[in-house]
Design an enzyme around this catalytic site. Structure first.
Site, PDB file in Angstrom:
ATOM      1  N   GLY A   1       0.845  -1.201   0.000  1.00  0.00           N
ATOM      2  CA  GLY A   1       0.000   0.000   0.000  1.00  0.00           C
ATOM      3  C   GLY A   1       0.871   1.237   0.000  1.00  0.00           C
ATOM      4  N   SER A   2       0.241   2.391   0.071  1.00  0.00           N
ATOM      5  CA  SER A   2       0.980   3.652   0.067  1.00  0.00           C
ATOM      6  C   SER A   2       1.583   3.920   1.453  1.00  0.00           C
ATOM      7  CB  SER A   2       0.027   4.799  -0.284  1.00  0.00           C
ATOM      8  OG  SER A   2      -0.904   4.958   0.771  1.00  0.00           O
TER       9      SER A   2
ATOM     10  N   GLU B   1       9.764  -3.001   4.611  1.00  0.00           N
ATOM     11  CA  GLU B   1      10.325  -2.246   3.474  1.00  0.00           C
ATOM     12  C   GLU B   1      10.902  -3.198   2.416  1.00  0.00           C
ATOM     13  OE1 GLU B   1       9.665   0.801   3.567  1.00  0.00           O
ATOM     14  OE2 GLU B   1       9.874   1.607   5.590  1.00  0.00           O
TER      15      GLU B   1
ATOM     16  N   GLY C   1      -0.567   2.045   7.147  1.00  0.00           N
ATOM     17  CA  GLY C   1      -0.538   1.115   8.284  1.00  0.00           C
ATOM     18  C   GLY C   1       0.112  -0.231   7.983  1.00  0.00           C
TER      19      GLY C   1
END
Ligand code: TMP
Ligand code: MG
Ligand code: ZN
Length: 209
Positions: A15-16, A92, A20
């Protein structure tokens, strides 16, 4: 049940920014911990936003993690570190090199549950690094959305701002940071320059060939 004698699986949380992802990763790892499973947490060395040996979410949650860089030796070491663990959490994932994919596949073969979180798109709106591949091999994909800071709709994009203006399309892809240079934005409010639009059209043409 002997978990180690069965094949494992891969879960991706994408997601962006501000959606979360890290919080969701930490939540899943915590649940595994409650079940007394052994956990290995990994982060990429590029992300030096706070403490180097912790993964941290935007809401301040954290968890101690092994810091790994792109060197092959380091990537291979993940297999060794994961020997006696049930669950491997990677934050990440978009920053890792292609060589981590082979390691992830080996971990799955060995019966491990791998959970990786990362950005699906970079600031240009282009799939980030190895993300397309890990999404394709994943058993389960969770796509989270943030809220657009401009209009309050679901945010699909991460807008990078340089001195308050949209970043240039050919700016470096990696720029570690948080709300000082990034915002979550919906498709309507996301700003992309003409060059980028041209590039995306070209890409689509190539795919259609
Ligand atoms: P986050 O998803 O946990 O918020 O962290 C994303 C990290 O990625 C953050 O340090 C900013 C960085 N980043 C880039 O390097 N390039 C990009 O294009 C974007 C959108 C984020
Ligand atoms: Mg995060
Ligand atoms: Zn919006």
């Amino acid at each position: 049940m002997d978990i180690l004698n069965k094949k494992g699986h891969l879960e991706i949380i994408c997601g962006s920014m501000f959606s979360g992802k890290t919080e969701e990763l930490l939540r899943r790892l915590k649940r595994a911990e409650y079940a007394k499973q052994n956990i290995l947490t990994i982060k990429h060395q590029i992300d030096d936003r706070r403490k180097s040996t912790y993964i941290t979410s935007h809401n301040g949650q954290e968890r101690s993690a092994c810091n790994v860089n792109n060197e092959q030796e380091n990537i291979n070491k993940i297999l060794e570190l994961a020997q006696d663990v049930h669950v491997i959490g990677i934050d990440e994932i978009q920053f890792f090199p292609t060589s981590i994919i082979e390691i992830i596949c080996k971990l799955i073969e060995k019966g491990k549950r791998v959970i990786a979180a990362g950005l699906d798109l970079d600031f240009r709106g282009v799939p980030f690094g190895i993300i397309p591949t890990v999404l394709a091999i994943a058993d389960e994909v969770t796509k989270l959305k943030a809220i657009c800071v401009i209009c309050g709709k679901d945010a699909h994009h991460t807008q990078r701002l340089v001195n308050g203006n949209p970043a240039k399309y050919d700016d470096p892809i990696i720029l570690v940071g948080a709300s000082e240079c990034y915002q979550a934005r919906c498709r309507n409010c996301f700003q992309i320059d003409k060059t980028a639009q041209f590039y995306l059209n070209k890409k689509t043409e190539n795919i259609n060939l």
